[in-house]
Scaffold this active site. Structure first.
Site, short mmCIF file in Angstrom:
data_model
loop_
_atom_site.label_atom_id
_atom_site.label_comp_id
_atom_site.label_asym_id
_atom_site.label_seq_id
_atom_site.Cartn_x
_atom_site.Cartn_y
_atom_site.Cartn_z
N HIS A 87 0.87 -1.39 -0.06
CA HIS A 87 0.16 0.03 -0.12
C HIS A 87 0.87 1.37 -0.06
O HIS A 87 0.48 2.32 -0.28
CB HIS A 87 -0.88 0.09 1.30
CG HIS A 87 -1.58 -1.12 1.27
ND1 HIS A 87 -2.84 -1.37 0.38
CD2 HIS A 87 -2.03 -2.10 2.33
CE1 HIS A 87 -3.31 -2.51 0.83
NE2 HIS A 87 -2.86 -2.91 2.07
N GLU A 129 -2.62 13.44 0.57
CA GLU A 129 -3.81 12.99 1.15
C GLU A 129 -4.82 14.53 1.74
O GLU A 129 -5.78 14.52 1.10
CB GLU A 129 -3.70 12.01 2.41
CG GLU A 129 -3.08 10.81 2.11
CD GLU A 129 -3.67 9.68 2.54
OE1 GLU A 129 -3.41 9.54 3.93
OE2 GLU A 129 -4.31 8.82 2.21
N HIS A 142 3.55 10.98 6.41
CA HIS A 142 3.03 10.84 7.73
C HIS A 142 4.13 10.25 8.54
O HIS A 142 4.49 9.00 8.38
CB HIS A 142 1.87 9.79 7.46
CG HIS A 142 0.89 10.39 7.02
ND1 HIS A 142 -0.22 9.75 6.37
CD2 HIS A 142 0.68 11.79 6.74
CE1 HIS A 142 -0.98 10.77 5.64
NE2 HIS A 142 -0.46 11.79 6.07
N THR A 214 -6.25 4.87 6.53
CA THR A 214 -6.26 3.36 5.82
C THR A 214 -7.25 2.67 6.73
O THR A 214 -7.34 3.04 7.97
CB THR A 214 -4.70 3.10 5.57
OG1 THR A 214 -4.45 2.84 7.18
CG2 THR A 214 -3.88 3.57 4.74
#
Ligand SMILES: [Zn+2]
Length: 273
Positions: A87, A129, A142, A214
């Site tokens: 991911h 994001e 992040h 997520t």
């Protein structure tokens, strides 16, 4: 191990394809917008305090009575592992005596760095994001911290990446990215300096309460987003886009669409030194 710690580790450390083999129905998710495993159908996706959001510059509440965030041991050199988890690309620093921690800046407790990872897009007009006034930076970093006193809470520090010559954002990971193209593959990093991944101006940031971006999208995150971005080169962005996901297709993008703010307030904090 604490239950949430377990969740975080399984979320962020296990290559997803292993989870998939165990349990196809719950373990599988992706960023295909209209697909059945896409963001609309993610576990936990329908809460009222979800992340990311669009930061509406006209709607933020200014606060200038907060002290600056203290970044402890951010100048230390760390070792760690870097994994393509299907991911994202995620770096987990080895536990160190002088481990990076943050406190102050309006945070409710001391938070310890657990891992950091990146979000990116297929081209330079998307990837981050969080949006700022409806616009997107090409990528977002992040830095995930877990509460020491209350490990059920996370503090994620988000840093926007803009295309530039310097490429500080991924300088130490760049070579390793060529060796973790396949999902589940991992390698080690001997020299990580987290401090290089923060902008010069650390006193101006947006703050709000939200969620993991997520699955399982848990609403346990205090978000800090620096207003000043750092540089990533276009070559580094291409290396990210070239990674493969758990379906063995190129991981062209891995950002969740923005979510509704609902009853929340976003603060623009200009901290006192
Ligand atoms: Zn993230």
């Amino acid at each position: 191990m604490h239950i949430l710690t377990k969740e975080i580790y399984s979320l962020y450390q296990k290559p997803d394809y292993k989870i998939e083999k165990k349990n196809i129905m719950t373990g599988h998710w992706n960023y295909c917008e209209d697909g059945e495993c896409g963001p609309i159908n993610w576990e936990g996706a329908h809460g009222q305090h979800q992340s990311p959001i669009d930061i509406d510059l006209g709607g933020v509440e200014r606060k200038d009575t907060v002290d600056a965030i203290k970044f402890v041991n951010y100048d230390k050199i760390l070792k760690g592992s870097i994994v393509n988890n299907g991911h994202s690309v995620q770096i987990v620093p080895e536990e160190a005596v002088e481990h990076p921690e943050i406190y102050g800046g309006g945070l409710d407790q001391v938070y310890r760095l657990v891992q950091y990872h990146f979000h990116w897009g297929a081209h330079a007009n998307e990837g981050a994001e969080h949006r700022v006034g409806g616009l997107s930076y090409p990528a977002e970093l992040h830095l995930v911290h877990q509460g020491i006193e209350n490990p059920d809470r996370l503090a994620v520090v988000g840093v926007f990446l803009r295309v530039g010559q310097e490429g500080k954002a991924l300088a130490e990971e760049e070579q390793a990215l060529r060796h973790i193209i396949e999902p589940g593959s991992t390698t080690t990093l001997d020299h990580i300096s987290i401090g290089n991944k923060l902008p010069k101006n650390r006193t101006s940031f947006w703050r709000y309460e939200g969620s993991l971006t997520t699955p399982p999208c848990s609403e346990i995150v205090t978000w800090t987003l620096f207003t000043e971005p750092i540089d990533v080169t276009s070559q580094q962005l291409d290396l990210l886009r070239n990674l493969k996901d758990s379906e063995h297709v190129c991981l062209k993008k891995n950002f969740r669409p923005v979510q509704k703010l609902n009853d929340r307030t976003v603060y623009h904090i200009v901290a006192r030194h």
